[in-house]
Write a protein that holds these residues in place. Structure first.
Motif, short mmCIF file in Angstrom:
data_model
loop_
_atom_site.label_atom_id
_atom_site.label_comp_id
_atom_site.label_asym_id
_atom_site.label_seq_id
_atom_site.Cartn_x
_atom_site.Cartn_y
_atom_site.Cartn_z
N TYR A 1 0.85 -1.19 0.00
CA TYR A 1 0.00 0.00 0.00
C TYR A 1 0.89 1.24 0.00
O TYR A 1 1.93 1.26 0.64
CB TYR A 1 -0.92 0.01 1.22
N LEU A 2 0.46 2.27 -0.73
CA LEU A 2 1.26 3.49 -0.86
C LEU A 2 0.73 4.64 -0.02
O LEU A 2 1.51 5.42 0.51
CB LEU A 2 1.30 3.92 -2.33
N GLU A 3 -0.57 4.77 0.11
CA GLU A 3 -1.17 5.91 0.80
C GLU A 3 -1.57 5.55 2.22
O GLU A 3 -1.86 4.40 2.52
CB GLU A 3 -2.39 6.39 0.02
N ALA A 4 -1.62 6.58 3.07
CA ALA A 4 -1.96 6.37 4.48
C ALA A 4 -3.38 5.84 4.64
O ALA A 4 -3.63 4.99 5.50
CB ALA A 4 -1.78 7.67 5.25
N GLN A 5 -4.30 6.31 3.81
CA GLN A 5 -5.69 5.85 3.91
C GLN A 5 -5.80 4.37 3.56
O GLN A 5 -6.56 3.63 4.20
CB GLN A 5 -6.59 6.67 2.99
N GLU A 6 -5.06 3.92 2.55
CA GLU A 6 -5.07 2.50 2.19
C GLU A 6 -4.50 1.66 3.32
O GLU A 6 -5.04 0.59 3.64
CB GLU A 6 -4.24 2.26 0.93
N LYS A 27 -7.01 1.52 6.24
CA LYS A 27 -8.19 0.71 5.94
C LYS A 27 -7.88 -0.78 5.89
O LYS A 27 -8.61 -1.60 6.43
CB LYS A 27 -8.79 1.16 4.60
N ASN A 28 -6.78 -1.16 5.26
CA ASN A 28 -6.48 -2.57 5.03
C ASN A 28 -5.71 -3.25 6.15
O ASN A 28 -5.84 -4.45 6.35
CB ASN A 28 -5.73 -2.73 3.71
N VAL A 29 -4.88 -2.50 6.87
CA VAL A 29 -4.07 -3.10 7.93
C VAL A 29 -4.72 -2.91 9.30
O VAL A 29 -4.34 -3.55 10.27
CB VAL A 29 -2.63 -2.51 7.90
N HIS A 30 -5.72 -2.03 9.37
CA HIS A 30 -6.46 -1.77 10.60
C HIS A 30 -5.57 -1.22 11.71
O HIS A 30 -5.48 -1.78 12.80
CB HIS A 30 -7.19 -3.02 11.08
N ILE A 31 -4.88 -0.12 11.39
CA ILE A 31 -4.07 0.57 12.38
C ILE A 31 -4.53 2.02 12.47
O ILE A 31 -5.21 2.51 11.56
CB ILE A 31 -2.56 0.48 12.04
N PRO A 32 -4.18 2.73 13.53
CA PRO A 32 -4.60 4.13 13.66
C PRO A 32 -4.05 5.02 12.54
O PRO A 32 -3.03 4.72 11.92
CB PRO A 32 -4.02 4.56 15.01
N ALA A 36 -0.46 4.98 10.40
CA ALA A 36 -0.53 4.76 8.97
C ALA A 36 0.18 5.88 8.20
O ALA A 36 0.87 5.62 7.22
CB ALA A 36 -1.99 4.66 8.52
N SER A 37 0.04 7.11 8.66
CA SER A 37 0.71 8.23 7.97
C SER A 37 2.23 8.15 8.15
O SER A 37 2.98 8.50 7.23
CB SER A 37 0.17 9.57 8.47
N ILE A 38 2.69 7.66 9.28
CA ILE A 38 4.13 7.48 9.49
C ILE A 38 4.67 6.41 8.55
O ILE A 38 5.72 6.58 7.92
CB ILE A 38 4.43 7.11 10.96
N LEU A 39 3.95 5.30 8.43
CA LEU A 39 4.37 4.23 7.52
C LEU A 39 4.34 4.68 6.06
O LEU A 39 5.22 4.34 5.27
CB LEU A 39 3.48 3.00 7.69
N ALA A 40 3.33 5.48 5.70
CA ALA A 40 3.23 5.97 4.32
C ALA A 40 4.34 6.95 3.99
O ALA A 40 4.80 7.01 2.84
CB ALA A 40 1.87 6.63 4.10
N SER A 41 4.80 7.71 4.96
CA SER A 41 5.87 8.67 4.71
C SER A 41 7.21 7.97 4.43
O SER A 41 8.09 8.54 3.79
CB SER A 41 6.02 9.63 5.89
N LYS A 42 7.35 6.73 4.89
CA LYS A 42 8.58 5.97 4.66
C LYS A 42 8.61 5.32 3.28
O LYS A 42 9.64 4.81 2.87
CB LYS A 42 8.73 4.89 5.73
N GLY A 43 7.47 5.31 2.58
CA GLY A 43 7.40 4.69 1.26
C GLY A 43 6.32 3.63 1.23
O GLY A 43 5.39 3.64 2.02
N ALA A 44 6.45 2.70 0.31
CA ALA A 44 5.45 1.63 0.17
C ALA A 44 5.51 0.70 1.38
O ALA A 44 6.58 0.29 1.82
CB ALA A 44 5.69 0.84 -1.10
N TYR A 45 4.34 0.35 1.90
CA TYR A 45 4.24 -0.56 3.04
C TYR A 45 3.82 -1.93 2.50
O TYR A 45 2.74 -2.08 1.93
CB TYR A 45 3.21 -0.05 4.06
#
Length: 138
Positions: free
Chosen positions: A35-40, A43-48, A52-61
């Protein structure tokens, strides 16, 4: 007490979504979903949202609990399933959608033929099951 440490009871069996017969794994590699975006991610990993925005800022999760794998049904043939591991460790399978293919690693779009294969080879490969009748002169 033989076999008390056996993990045989923990084997996951998947059923065909069309006929409810058992599916067999074909030994294909797991194509993990990313997933690339924080919203994805949220929604899909079920985290706050903040995590999610921290993980998205690092690149693809890359979600290691969700992947696409090849299965075989004796009646319906070969198809791809999206396998998801929930928090309890149980595996759930569903037919992979087009969106899942776009978010998977090391895969090509199955709806578009391979561009490195010639048009002739592709057309001939689609006719593999068709046999022409040959008539011998009498």
């Amino acid at each position: 007490m033989p076999g008390k440490r056996s993990n045989r009871k923990d084997i996951n069996h998947f059923c065909c979504p069309y006929c409810d017969r058992r599916l067999w794994r074909l030994g294909s590699p797991k194509h993990f979903v990313f997933y690339l975006e924080a919203q994805e991610i949220q929604k899909n990993v079920h985290i706050p949202r903040k995590n999610a925005s921290i993980l998205a800022s690092k690149g693809a999760y890359v979600d290691l609990n969700c992947w696409i794998e090849d299965f075989f049904c004796g009646e319906h043939g070969k198809f791809w399933m999206k396998v998801t591991r929930d928090k309890s460790g149980k595996l759930l399978a569903a037919i992979a959608s087009t969106d899942d293919w776009q978010h998977s690693t090391k895969t090509i779009n199955p709806e578009i033929p391979n561009p490195s294969v010639s048009e002739f080879s592709y057309r001939i490969s689609r006719q593999a099951g068709i046999k022409e009748k040959t008539y011998l002169p009498q």
